[in-house]
Design a protein around this motif. Structure first.
Motif, PDB file in Angstrom:
ATOM      1  N   GLU A  62      22.588 -10.685 -20.988  1.00 58.19           N
ATOM      2  CA  GLU A  62      23.550 -11.186 -20.016  1.00 58.19           C
ATOM      3  C   GLU A  62      24.728 -10.210 -19.923  1.00 58.19           C
ATOM      4  O   GLU A  62      24.986  -9.459 -20.870  1.00 58.19           O
ATOM      5  CB  GLU A  62      24.040 -12.568 -20.454  1.00 58.19           C
ATOM      6  N   PRO A  63      25.478 -10.238 -18.804  1.00 60.37           N
ATOM      7  CA  PRO A  63      25.230 -11.025 -17.603  1.00 60.37           C
ATOM      8  C   PRO A  63      24.120 -10.403 -16.759  1.00 60.37           C
ATOM      9  O   PRO A  63      23.830  -9.216 -16.862  1.00 60.37           O
ATOM     10  CB  PRO A  63      26.569 -10.965 -16.874  1.00 60.37           C
ATOM     11  N   LEU A  64      23.517 -11.236 -15.931  1.00 59.41           N
ATOM     12  CA  LEU A  64      22.491 -10.771 -15.013  1.00 59.41           C
ATOM     13  C   LEU A  64      23.108 -10.539 -13.636  1.00 59.41           C
ATOM     14  O   LEU A  64      23.926 -11.332 -13.176  1.00 59.41           O
ATOM     15  CB  LEU A  64      21.366 -11.800 -14.914  1.00 59.41           C
ATOM     16  N   HIS A  65      22.714  -9.452 -13.008  1.00 63.29           N
ATOM     17  CA  HIS A  65      23.253  -9.112 -11.694  1.00 63.29           C
ATOM     18  C   HIS A  65      22.152  -9.177 -10.633  1.00 63.29           C
ATOM     19  O   HIS A  65      20.967  -8.990 -10.922  1.00 63.29           O
ATOM     20  CB  HIS A  65      23.843  -7.697 -11.697  1.00 63.29           C
ATOM     21  N   ASP A  66      22.550  -9.427  -9.399  1.00 64.70           N
ATOM     22  CA  ASP A  66      21.612  -9.349  -8.281  1.00 64.70           C
ATOM     23  C   ASP A  66      21.139  -7.898  -8.118  1.00 64.70           C
ATOM     24  O   ASP A  66      21.875  -6.951  -8.418  1.00 64.70           O
ATOM     25  CB  ASP A  66      22.282  -9.787  -6.982  1.00 64.70           C
ATOM     26  N   TYR A  67      19.914  -7.745  -7.630  1.00 66.02           N
ATOM     27  CA  TYR A  67      19.445  -6.395  -7.365  1.00 66.02           C
ATOM     28  C   TYR A  67      18.485  -6.397  -6.176  1.00 66.02           C
ATOM     29  O   TYR A  67      17.896  -7.423  -5.811  1.00 66.02           O
ATOM     30  CB  TYR A  67      18.775  -5.756  -8.579  1.00 66.02           C
ATOM     31  N   TRP A  68      18.352  -5.225  -5.545  1.00 70.67           N
ATOM     32  CA  TRP A  68      17.380  -4.989  -4.473  1.00 70.67           C
ATOM     33  C   TRP A  68      16.912  -3.554  -4.587  1.00 70.67           C
ATOM     34  O   TRP A  68      17.704  -2.644  -4.828  1.00 70.67           O
ATOM     35  CB  TRP A  68      18.006  -5.196  -3.097  1.00 70.67           C
ATOM     36  N   MET A  69      15.588  -3.369  -4.443  1.00 75.25           N
ATOM     37  CA  MET A  69      15.064  -2.006  -4.486  1.00 75.25           C
ATOM     38  C   MET A  69      13.930  -1.847  -3.490  1.00 75.25           C
ATOM     39  O   MET A  69      13.187  -2.797  -3.196  1.00 75.25           O
ATOM     40  CB  MET A  69      14.595  -1.634  -5.896  1.00 75.25           C
ATOM     41  N   PHE A  70      13.845  -0.667  -2.946  1.00 77.05           N
ATOM     42  CA  PHE A  70      12.734  -0.236  -2.108  1.00 77.05           C
ATOM     43  C   PHE A  70      12.023   0.872  -2.865  1.00 77.05           C
ATOM     44  O   PHE A  70      12.660   1.815  -3.350  1.00 77.05           O
ATOM     45  CB  PHE A  70      13.243   0.282  -0.759  1.00 77.05           C
ATOM     46  N   GLU A  71      10.680   0.784  -2.965  1.00 71.81           N
ATOM     47  CA  GLU A  71       9.916   1.733  -3.768  1.00 71.81           C
ATOM     48  C   GLU A  71       8.771   2.341  -2.969  1.00 71.81           C
ATOM     49  O   GLU A  71       8.042   1.636  -2.265  1.00 71.81           O
ATOM     50  CB  GLU A  71       9.335   1.038  -4.997  1.00 71.81           C
ATOM     51  N   GLY A  72       8.617   3.648  -3.077  1.00 72.20           N
ATOM     52  CA  GLY A  72       7.436   4.313  -2.571  1.00 72.20           C
ATOM     53  C   GLY A  72       6.334   4.204  -3.598  1.00 72.20           C
ATOM     54  O   GLY A  72       6.520   4.588  -4.756  1.00 72.20           O
ATOM     55  N   ILE A  73       5.174   3.654  -3.204  1.00 69.22           N
ATOM     56  CA  ILE A  73       4.093   3.418  -4.171  1.00 69.22           C
ATOM     57  C   ILE A  73       2.816   4.158  -3.796  1.00 69.22           C
ATOM     58  O   ILE A  73       1.735   3.842  -4.300  1.00 69.22           O
ATOM     59  CB  ILE A  73       3.813   1.904  -4.332  1.00 69.22           C
ATOM     60  N   VAL A 128       0.837  -1.199   0.000  1.00 71.12           N
ATOM     61  CA  VAL A 128       0.000   0.000   0.000  1.00 71.12           C
ATOM     62  C   VAL A 128       0.872   1.249   0.000  1.00 71.12           C
ATOM     63  O   VAL A 128       0.709   2.139  -0.842  1.00 71.12           O
ATOM     64  CB  VAL A 128      -0.942   0.022   1.224  1.00 71.12           C
ATOM     65  N   ASP A 129       1.799   1.306   0.950  1.00 70.51           N
ATOM     66  CA  ASP A 129       2.710   2.444   1.027  1.00 70.51           C
ATOM     67  C   ASP A 129       4.029   2.193   0.293  1.00 70.51           C
ATOM     68  O   ASP A 129       4.604   3.123  -0.288  1.00 70.51           O
ATOM     69  CB  ASP A 129       3.017   2.760   2.492  1.00 70.51           C
ATOM     70  N   TYR A 130       4.508   0.988   0.359  1.00 68.40           N
ATOM     71  CA  TYR A 130       5.820   0.693  -0.213  1.00 68.40           C
ATOM     72  C   TYR A 130       5.851  -0.721  -0.769  1.00 68.40           C
ATOM     73  O   TYR A 130       4.976  -1.561  -0.491  1.00 68.40           O
ATOM     74  CB  TYR A 130       6.919   0.860   0.842  1.00 68.40           C
ATOM     75  N   ALA A 131       6.880  -0.964  -1.588  1.00 69.28           N
ATOM     76  CA  ALA A 131       7.113  -2.294  -2.144  1.00 69.28           C
ATOM     77  C   ALA A 131       8.605  -2.572  -2.118  1.00 69.28           C
ATOM     78  O   ALA A 131       9.431  -1.643  -2.144  1.00 69.28           O
ATOM     79  CB  ALA A 131       6.585  -2.384  -3.576  1.00 69.28           C
ATOM     80  N   ARG A 132       8.954  -3.844  -2.055  1.00 67.26           N
ATOM     81  CA  ARG A 132      10.350  -4.279  -2.142  1.00 67.26           C
ATOM     82  C   ARG A 132      10.461  -5.316  -3.253  1.00 67.26           C
ATOM     83  O   ARG A 132       9.649  -6.237  -3.327  1.00 67.26           O
ATOM     84  CB  ARG A 132      10.817  -4.881  -0.811  1.00 67.26           C
ATOM     85  N   ARG A 133      11.472  -5.145  -4.076  1.00 60.38           N
ATOM     86  CA  ARG A 133      11.741  -6.141  -5.128  1.00 60.38           C
ATOM     87  C   ARG A 133      13.216  -6.511  -5.080  1.00 60.38           C
ATOM     88  O   ARG A 133      14.077  -5.640  -4.883  1.00 60.38           O
ATOM     89  CB  ARG A 133      11.389  -5.586  -6.510  1.00 60.38           C
ATOM     90  N   PHE A 134      13.500  -7.783  -5.253  1.00 58.41           N
ATOM     91  CA  PHE A 134      14.899  -8.197  -5.272  1.00 58.41           C
ATOM     92  C   PHE A 134      15.031  -9.479  -6.072  1.00 58.41           C
ATOM     93  O   PHE A 134      14.052 -10.187  -6.339  1.00 58.41           O
ATOM     94  CB  PHE A 134      15.434  -8.406  -3.851  1.00 58.41           C
ATOM     95  N   ARG A 135      16.242  -9.763  -6.461  1.00 56.16           N
ATOM     96  CA  ARG A 135      16.558 -11.016  -7.142  1.00 56.16           C
ATOM     97  C   ARG A 135      17.983 -11.426  -6.770  1.00 56.16           C
ATOM     98  O   ARG A 135      18.912 -10.628  -6.907  1.00 56.16           O
ATOM     99  CB  ARG A 135      16.434 -10.878  -8.656  1.00 56.16           C
ATOM    100  N   ARG A 136      18.126 -12.645  -6.275  1.00 52.56           N
ATOM    101  CA  ARG A 136      19.434 -13.220  -5.995  1.00 52.56           C
ATOM    102  C   ARG A 136      19.612 -14.419  -6.902  1.00 52.56           C
ATOM    103  O   ARG A 136      18.803 -15.348  -6.887  1.00 52.56           O
ATOM    104  CB  ARG A 136      19.556 -13.641  -4.530  1.00 52.56           C
TER     105      ARG A 136
END
Length: 567
Positions: A413-424, A355-363
Motif C-alpha cells: 500500500e498505497p495502491l494507485h490507479d494505472y493505465w497502460m497500452f502495450e504492443g504485444i 493480437v497487436d496490442y493490449a490495454r490494462r487499467f485499474r481504477r
C-alpha cells in the motif's frame, strides 16, 4: 508626450509568446504605483514590443521589436487592438509568416539579471493571471483570440452521403455548412473549367468565415494529395476536425447511379485518397444510416470544440508551424516524429486488440457517503502509454509504482490507479507508438481527468536524450513543478542519474495537451528513461521474462518513486 508602444502577438495554436519579467529597482520603477519611493519587486509578463522610433510606423515598430527581442521575423497579419500600456498609447498586431526559433536577444538579453529578468514563454489563456500578463485589460481580448473556431471537414468518396450528413451536423453545432458542389452548381452558367474556378471560391468562403470566428462545416470529396495544400492556410484560423464517411463501394456506386440516371454507366470507385491529417478524426459508416449515429458524432465534435484539449498545434501538424515550440525558459516539446497512427482511436480501428496490442487499467473505488467535509478524488494515476514491446520496461514499472508486482499480486500500500497500452506483436511494436499529445483512449482520459497527480513513464534512447551511447539516466519533466523537484532530488540521492528534462525540450513533457498534464491541476510529471537505464532493471529482456526477473535496482527505483508519491 509619451512614446507610443507597438507589440506583436505571436500565436501557435492556443498559446501565445510572452516575455516573463521580474523587476526590482533600488527606488521605484515603471510598475510601481504613483508616489512610491521604494520598489517591492514586480513579477509580470508582456508581449514582445517597444517604443516607436522617430518616423516609424506602429506596424514596423512591432516587427522590429519582435526581431530585436526574440530573433523572430514575421509579417503583420492585422491590427488587433489599441489601448494603453501604463501611460503610453499601445497598438497590438497579430503577426503571420513567422520564421526562426525564439531566443532572447538584444537589450533584453544584455540587461538580463536577477533584479531585471527576461524569459520567453509560451502560455495559454488559462495562464495569463498566473504570469500577470500586463496590461490586464489585454487578457480577455487575447483569450478570445486564442479560442479559435472549429472547421469540421466532412469527407468521403462520391456516394458516401457527405452532402446529407454535413447540414445535419451544421444545424446541431450552430454553424453554416459550405458545400463545394453547391458552389460549383451556382457557377455553372459561367465559362471555363468549373473545377478550377470553384476551388479557390470554396476556400475563400471558408477563410472569411473562420477569420470572423465562425465554426463551419465544409463538405467535399477531400482527397489527401489534392486538398491538403489548400487546408494548410486554414490551420492558422481554426482547429480542424475530420468526419470521414466510409461506405461499401457497391452501395456508393448505386447511389451515384440513382443521382445521375442519364449520365451513362460509371464504374464503382476503387481508390479514394482519404485525408491523413494529424487531427482528431472520426470514421462514420454511411452504408445504412450512420454508425456511429449523429448524436455520437456531435459528442465527438463537442468534446473537441468545448475542451481546452488540442492534440497538437494544428500548425505543427502540417509541418509548417509558425514558431517552434522550443523556448529559452520553459520549452514545450518538439513535434514528435511522425507516427503511423493519428491517435489511439485511429490505431484501434486498424489493429486487433489481443493480437497487436493490449490495454490494462485499474481504477480503485472511492467512496464518501458522510455529511462531513472531504472529497473522494483519486490521488494518483500512473501511465505507461508505450508499454510492452514499444518502450520495454515501462509496463513493469507502471504496475510496480502503482503498488502491484509485475508478475501478479499486490506488493504494498498505497495502491494507485494505472493505465497502460502495450504492443504485444512478436516484432514491429514501435509502429504502435502514439505520441502523448494524441492519446485519446477514453479510459485513460477519464482516469487522468479525475486524478490530482499523474506520473507518465516513457522510454527513449540515449541519443534522443542528448547523452552518450551507454548513458543510463532518467529525465524528469512535466508541469507539476513540486512533484518534479521532489523526484529529481530523491533519484539523485538514491544514486540515479536524474536530469531536469527542461534541458531537453523535445522530452520536457510540458505541452498542455500531453495527457499527463490533463489531470485536475493541469500539471503532471513525465519520466523519460534511456534504454540502458531500463535494461539494468531486468535479467531477461523479453516481455514474458521481465516480470519474473526484476533486479534489486528495479525495486530501489520503484520504492524511491513511491516514497515521493506518498510524502
Amino acid at each position: 508626450m509619451p512614446i507610443p508602444r507597438a507589440a506583436a502577438v505571436v500565436r501557435s495554436g492556443r498559446r501565445v509568446l510572452i516575455i516573463k519579467r521580474y523587476l526590482l529597482d533600488p527606488h521605484s520603477c515603471v510598475m510601481c504605483p504613483p508616489g512610491a519611493t521604494a520598489c517591492a519587486g514586480h513579477h509580470y509578463a508582456v508581449l514582445p514590443g517597444g517604443g516607436l522610433e522617430p518616423g516609424e510606423t506602429a506596424e514596423n515598430a512591432a516587427l522590429r521589436e519582435l526581431h530585436e527581442e526574440t530573433t523572430l521575423r514575421a509579417a503583420v497579419d492585422r491590427q488587433l487592438w489599441t489601448g494603453r500600456h501604463n501611460s503610453r498609447p499601445a497598438t497590438y498586431f497579430l503577426v503571420k509568416d513567422v520564421t526562426g526559433e525564439p531566443m532572447l536577444s538584444g537589450d533584453e538579453a544584455e540587461l538580463n539579471n536577477p533584479n531585471n529578468s527576461f524569459e520567453l514563454h509560451w502560455v495559454t489563456a488559462d495562464e495569463f493571471d498566473e504570469v500577470n500578463l500586463f496590461p490586464a485589460d489585454l487578457r480577455p481580448l487575447l483569450a478570445g483570440l486564442l479560442q479559435r473556431p472549429t472547421l469540421v471537414v466532412v469527407s468521403g468518396p462520391p456516394g458516401a452521403g457527405k452532402s446529407t450528413l454535413a447540414p445535419l451536423l451544421a444545424a446541431r453545432i450552430g454553424g453554416p455548412a459550405i458545400s463545394r458542389d453547391q458552389i460549383k452548381e451556382g457557377m455553372a452558367h459561367t465559362a471555363g473549367d468549373l473545377n478550377q474556378r470553384t476551388l479557390p471560391v470554396f476556400f475563400e468562403v471558408l477563410r472569411v468565415l473562420l477569420a470572423a470566428g465562425v465554426t463551419t462545416v465544409a463538405e467535399a470529396a477531400f482527397q489527401h494529395e489534392v486538398w491538403r495544400p489548400r487546408l494548410e492556410p486554414l490551420a492558422e484560423l481554426a482547429d480542424i476536425r475530420i468526419v470521414q464517411c466510409r461506405i461499401d463501394p457497391e452501395t456508393a456506386f448505386q447511389r451515384v447511379q440513382q443521382r445521375r440516371p442519364h449520365a451513362g454507366p460509371v464504374k464503382p470507385a476503387t481508390a479514394f485518397g482519404r485525408l491523413r491529417l494529424d487531427v482528431p478524426t472520426l470514421d462514420v459508416d454511411t452504408t445504412d444510416g450512420y454508425r456511429p449515429g449523429v448524436d455520437e458524432i456531435i459528442k465527438f465534435l463537442d468534446a473537441q470544440r468545448m475542451s481546452s484539449i488540442t492534440r497538437r498545434s494544428v500548425l505543427a501538424m502540417f509541418g509548417a508551424a509558425a514558431v517552434p515550440a522550443v523556448v529559452t525558459a520553459a520549452p514545450g516539446p518538439a513535434v514528435a516524429a511522425a507516427d503511423e497512427y493519428l491517435s489511439n482511436t485511429d490505431l484501434y480501428a486498424q489493429n486487433t486488440e489481443g493480437v497487436d496490442y493490449a490495454r490494462r487499467f485499474r481504477r480503485h473505488a472511492a467512496v464518501d457517503d458522510s455529511d462531513g467535509p472531504g472529497d473522494s478524488y483519486p490521488d494518483t494515476a500512473i501511465l505507461a502509454l508505450h508499454g510492452g514491446g514499444i518502450e520495454p520496461g515501462t509496463s513493469e514499472l507502471c504496475l510496480a509504482i502503482a503498488g502491484y508486482h509485475p508478475a501478479g499480486g499486490v506488493r504494498g500500500e498505497p495502491l494507485h490507479d494505472y493505465w497502460m497500452f502495450e504492443g504485444i506483436r512478436s516484432s514491429g511494436n514501435a509502429a504502435l507508438h502514439v505520441t502523448s499529445t494524441h492519446c485519446d483512449d477514453p479510459v485513460a482520459e477519464a482516469l487522468v481527468a479525475g486524478s490530482r497527480r499523474t506520473l507518465s513513464l516513457h522510454g527513449c534512447s540515449p541519443g534522443e536524450a542528448g547523452l552518450g551511447d551507454n548513458a543510463a539516466a532518467v529525465l524528469v519533466g512535466g508541469r507539476d513543478a513540486g512533484l518534479k523537484a521532489a523526484l529529481l532530488s530523491a533519484y539523485q540521492s538514491a544514486g540515479f542519474t536524474a536530469i531536469d528534462a527542461n534541458t531537453r525540450p523535445q522530452l520536457s513533457g510540458t505541452d498542455p495537451d500531453n495527457i499527463v498534464n490533463l489531470n485536475l491541476p493541469r500539471a503532471g510529471v513525465q519520466l523519460e528513461m534511456t534504454t540502458p537505464f531500463r535494461t539494468q532493471f531486468f535479467r531477461t529482456q523479453t516481455r514474458a521474462g521481465r516480470k519474473n526477473t526484476t533486479e534489486p535496482i528495479f525495486w530501489t527505483f520503484v520504492d524511491t518513486t513511491r516514497a515521493v508519491l506518498s510524502a
